[in-house]
Structures are given as C-alpha cells and as structure tokens.
Design an enzyme around this catalytic site. Structure first.
Site, PDB file in Angstrom:
ATOM      1  N   SER A   1       0.842  -1.066   0.196  1.00 56.29           N
ATOM      2  CA  SER A   1      -0.040  -0.026  -0.074  1.00 56.29           C
ATOM      3  C   SER A   1       0.911   0.805   0.173  1.00 56.29           C
ATOM      4  O   SER A   1       0.078   2.532  -0.378  1.00 56.29           O
ATOM      5  CB  SER A   1      -0.756  -0.183   1.109  1.00 56.29           C
ATOM      6  OG  SER A   1      -0.128  -0.327   1.849  1.00 56.29           O
TER       7      SER A   1
ATOM      8  N   ASP B   1      -2.854   8.377   7.371  1.00 56.00           N
ATOM      9  CA  ASP B   1      -3.665   7.603   8.623  1.00 56.00           C
ATOM     10  C   ASP B   1      -3.281   6.514   9.417  1.00 56.00           C
ATOM     11  O   ASP B   1      -2.337   7.266   9.960  1.00 56.00           O
ATOM     12  CB  ASP B   1      -5.020   6.720   7.611  1.00 56.00           C
ATOM     13  CG  ASP B   1      -4.406   5.384   6.792  1.00 56.00           C
ATOM     14  OD1 ASP B   1      -2.890   5.219   6.801  1.00 56.00           O
ATOM     15  OD2 ASP B   1      -5.134   4.849   5.779  1.00 56.00           O
TER      16      ASP B   1
ATOM     17  N   HIS C   1      -0.200   4.987   7.200  1.00 55.03           N
ATOM     18  CA  HIS C   1       0.272   5.968   5.873  1.00 55.03           C
ATOM     19  C   HIS C   1       1.461   7.293   5.751  1.00 55.03           C
ATOM     20  O   HIS C   1       0.129   7.948   6.819  1.00 55.03           O
ATOM     21  CB  HIS C   1      -0.587   5.306   4.843  1.00 55.03           C
ATOM     22  CG  HIS C   1      -1.091   3.753   4.622  1.00 55.03           C
ATOM     23  ND1 HIS C   1      -2.289   2.993   4.584  1.00 55.03           N
ATOM     24  CD2 HIS C   1      -0.388   2.867   4.221  1.00 55.03           C
ATOM     25  CE1 HIS C   1      -2.119   1.998   4.445  1.00 55.03           C
ATOM     26  NE2 HIS C   1      -1.489   1.932   3.561  1.00 55.03           N
TER      27      HIS C   1
END
Ligand code: NAG
Ligand code: NAG
Ligand code: NAG
Ligand code: NAG
Ligand code: NAG
Ligand code: NAG
Ligand code: NAG
Length: 368
Positions: A44, A332, A335
């Site tokens: 991610s 978040d 990340h």
C-alpha cells in the site's frame, strides 16, 4: 545518530540542476536511450489504484477523505491524502509527473496497451506481502508480490514482442525497478508469532531473494529498494500500546533492514550487472519522529481518522480530518502523508547520507 532530514540551500540548487539533466535523459525516446521506464512493485505504500480493480478486496481506499489533496480531490486508490512515495520518487527521478498507472488499469482501459507499457507500470497492491496471502483474512484478495512479478513477466514478453529481442532487453535492463514490500509480513508476524524473529526474518529474506533473482532473470538490473519503516511507531501501533512506539515491532523491522542490506550486497557480488540502492525507511522515519524537520508539528497521530489514537483504520468522510495535512507525518493509521512522502523521496533520490540510502542514491542508480 544520523543528521536530521533537512535539505540545505546549496543542495536544493544542486537538485534543480540535477532534475533538469535527468529529465532531459528520461524524456528521450525510451528505446534508444539507456534510461528506460520505471516499474513499481509492492504494497500500500506505493499502490496507486491496483486494488480498485479487485473483487473481494477490503484494502480499498477509493473513498474520501483519501485523495483530498490529489488534483480535483479524487480518491484514486492511493493510501494517502495526495501523492504517495512512489509518485514522489518517480517525479524527482524525472520524466514523470506521478507514478505510472496500475497494471490492472492499463488492462482495463488501454486501447494501446503495449504502447503504454513502454512508459512504465505500477504493479503494487495494498496488503501484498512476501509470503503470498499472509493477510488474506484482513485484506481479502490482493495481488501478491509473487503475482506482481508474474504480471511483469507478461509485460516483459509484450515489450520484447513490440521492440524485438535486443532493443527490448536493452530497455528492460535500463529500466528501474522500485520495490517496497515486507511491512505486511511483519504485521502478520507480530500478531501471530509462528516462530522466532530470526527464523522469520531469514524466511522472508529468502523469499525476497527468490523474487529478486526472478526479476534479474527477466532482465532487471537496477533495483531501488525501500526498506520497512518503524511499524511500531505508526499510529495504530501507538494506539494499541497506549501511546509509545512498540519496541518489539520496531526491532523486527530494523532487523529486516539489516538482513535485506546483507542480501543485496551478496546479490550484487554474485549476479553480474546487479545494481541497487537501498532506502533505510526505518532510519528516515525515526529521524523525523525524533527530530521533526521544520513544518512537521505532529509525528504521532493520524491526520485522518478518529483523533488522536482510536486504533482502527477509520479514515472516512464525516470522520476526523486534521486541518493542516502538511504538518502531519501520518495520513492515516498506517500510511505517510503526502508531505512526508515528498520529504522521504528527496532523501532517497538525492541523499548522500548512508544512514538513509546506501550504497548509492536513487538518482545515481537511475543513471548507472
Ligand atoms: C468473493 O466472496 C464471495 C463470498 O465469500 C465468494 O462467493 C466469491 O466467489 C468471491 N469472489 C472472488 C472473485 O473471489
Ligand atoms: C502505441 O504507443 C506507442 C508508444 O507510445 C506508439 O509508438 C504507437 O504509435 C501507439 N500506437 C497507436 C495505434 O496509438
Ligand atoms: C502480452 O503477452 C501476453 C502473454 O504472452 C498475451 O496474452 C497478451 O495478449 C499480450 N498483450 C499484448 C497487448 O500484446
Ligand atoms: C517461508 O515460510 C513459509 C511458511 O510460513 C514456507 O511455506 C516457505 O517455504 C518458507 N520459504 C522459504 C524460502 O524459506
Ligand atoms: C550474505 O553472504 C554472507 C557470506 O557468505 C552470509 O554469511 C550471509 O548470510 C548472506 N546474507 C544473506 C541475507 O543471504
Ligand atoms: C541508522 O541505522 C544505523 C544502523 O543501520 C544506526 O547505527 C543508526 O543509529 C541509525 N540512525 C538513526 C537516525 O536511526
Ligand atoms: C547522490 O549520490 C551521488 C553519489 O554517491 C553523490 O555524488 C550525490 O551528491 C548524491 N546526491 C545527488 C543530489 O546526486
């Protein structure tokens, strides 16, 4: 202790000069230049929308507030308020405004797939790990790191078919391969503890080696590797531990960096033409946390999601959104923010400190 992550004025000047010269090379006809396109693999941290194309995938962020600072506030599937580290790195390397598109997007939308492949591809998928399917119960279907390399094998074949064997191989060899993977393996490990940290790290390093050799056998030569950040300091870890960084998780992340460094050194001495640059994301992030550069006011809590330490990944419209995204290290619970991604990209592309990027920086690798 390494020096804090600040870019001095004379260095900025050098960066501008360098950007100019790199761009000149990279925008030449790809097939005739030695600098080929960029291919990106991983999780991610560098996914630019792959997971939007997957069924039964729960690691999807194609909803606000993700993308709030992306042009037109589009939630592209990046796990960021705007750009992510892949975007910021390729933009600094030159020839790109942002990451090349996801492979699955090219498959779904391109009317000139082979033509588009020549401009680079991003295969990364949020939730992907070195051990295939390791977080399936949490993230559902994702494109594992192994499958990403199989997809690249297809692309490799398509490029060879288009340009012919010798031109195709030159392009593949001149290309850069950016890889960011391992965080999901470590997250899974700390929740399940199937074995000792030493055995676990030897295992994921061995898997990394297999896939690097597979890429090498397909013609890849220039490997830009991003290490794993101190996962024990990301907001979700702090939330679980009650505020502090979790030492055990950080120790595993740090040991993985050391092992990866040793692996890459070994591969470069045994595989002819194997070149690499290893970014120490662990040190970079620690340095920002311990010594926040000007502009970073919050290096602990997520900008998006229930404030300050709710402990779940709950960044969504209507929830908490910090007023100043640029002064947060974390976007978040897991990340980095766009601002943090930009800072890290400057260090790994142009940095000179071996505590942060070694043995050469990404811009030197690109031109190697
Ligand atoms: C998605 O999950 C459903 C329910 O678990 C299952 O029936 C279906 O086959 C899955 N689809 C894919 C593409 O895996
Ligand atoms: C496909 O893309 C390639 C490379 O960009 C280009 O040379 C070619 O003209 C394109 N073909 C079509 C039909 O657009
Ligand atoms: C790329 O290669 C795969 C496997 O050989 C093939 O199935 C596919 O049609 C090719 N795509 C293009 C656009 O050439
Ligand atoms: C790594 O461990 C997995 C089980 O977690 C095992 O299936 C795999 O064979 C191991 N791989 C290597 C290269 O050691
Ligand atoms: C690299 O090579 C050295 C010397 O052969 C060996 O001790 C070490 O385990 C290797 N590292 C990795 C990660 O394979
Ligand atoms: C960076 O890593 C090295 C070892 O890999 C360590 O000695 C050093 O203290 C680290 N620096 C920071 C700022 O974490
Ligand atoms: C990148 O690395 C090279 C070689 O180590 C070094 O000369 C250069 O100063 C570094 N920074 C930039 C901006 O190229």
């Amino acid at each position: 202790m390494a020096t804090p992550l600040t870019i001095q004025k004379p260095m900025l000047f050098k960066i501008c000069l360098l950007l100019f010269s790199v761009t000149t090379i990279a925008t030449k006809d790809a097939a005739s230049a030695t600098v080929g396109p960029i291919f990106i693999f991983g999780d991610s941290i560098v996914d630019v929308g792959t997971n939007n194309y997957l069924k039964n995938c729960t690691a999807q962020v194609n909803h606000p507030y993700y993308g709030v600072d992306y042009p037109h506030s589009i939630a592209t599937g990046r796990f960021s308020n705007g750009l992510n580290p892949a975007d910021c790195v390729v933009a600094l390397l030159g020839g790109y405004k942002e990451s090349p598109p996801p492979f699955l997007a090219l498959l779904a939308h391109s009317s000139n797939l082979t033509g588009d492949l020549l401009h680079g591809v991003n295969f990364a998928s949020g939730g992907a790990a070195l051990v295939k399917g390791v977080r399936k119960q949490v993230v559902g279907n994702v494109v594992s790191y192994e499958e990403q390399i199989q997809q690249f094998a297809t692309v490799n074949g398509n490029i060879t078919a288009l340009l012919g064997k010798s031109k195709g191989q030159l392009l593949i060899q001149g290309s850069m391969y950016i890889i960011c993977v391992g965080s999901n393996d470590i997250v899974n490990y700390v929740f399940s503890h199937p074995t000792t940290p030493e055995v676990f790290i030897a295992n994921i390093t061995a898997i990394y080696a297999i896939h690097l050799k597979n890429l090498y056998n397909l013609g890849a030569r220039k490997f830009g590797i991003m290490g794993v950040p101190p996962l024990g300091c990301c907001p979700i870890s702090r939330a679980i531990s009650g505020g502090a960084c979790t030492k055990e998780i950080n120790d595993v992340a740090s040991a993985f960096y050391t092992s990866l460094k040793s692996l890459l050194k070994n591969l470069s001495s045994t595989l002819e033409g194997f070149k690499y640059s290893l970014a120490n994301s662990y040190n970079m992030t620690m340095s920002v946390i311990e010594n926040p550069p000007t502009g970073f006011k919050d290096v602990k809590t997520p900008c998006c999601g229930n404030h300050p330490l709710a402990g779940i990944n709950d960044c969504m419209e209507g929830g908490y959104l910090c007023p100043k995204r640029d002064n947060h290290l974390f976007w978040d619970a897991f990340h980095p923010s766009e601002a943090a991604s930009k800072l890290a990209a400057r260090v790994l592309v142009f940095g000179e400190d071996p505590n942060f990027v070694t043995p050469i920086n990404f811009s030197t690798l690109r031109k190697a």
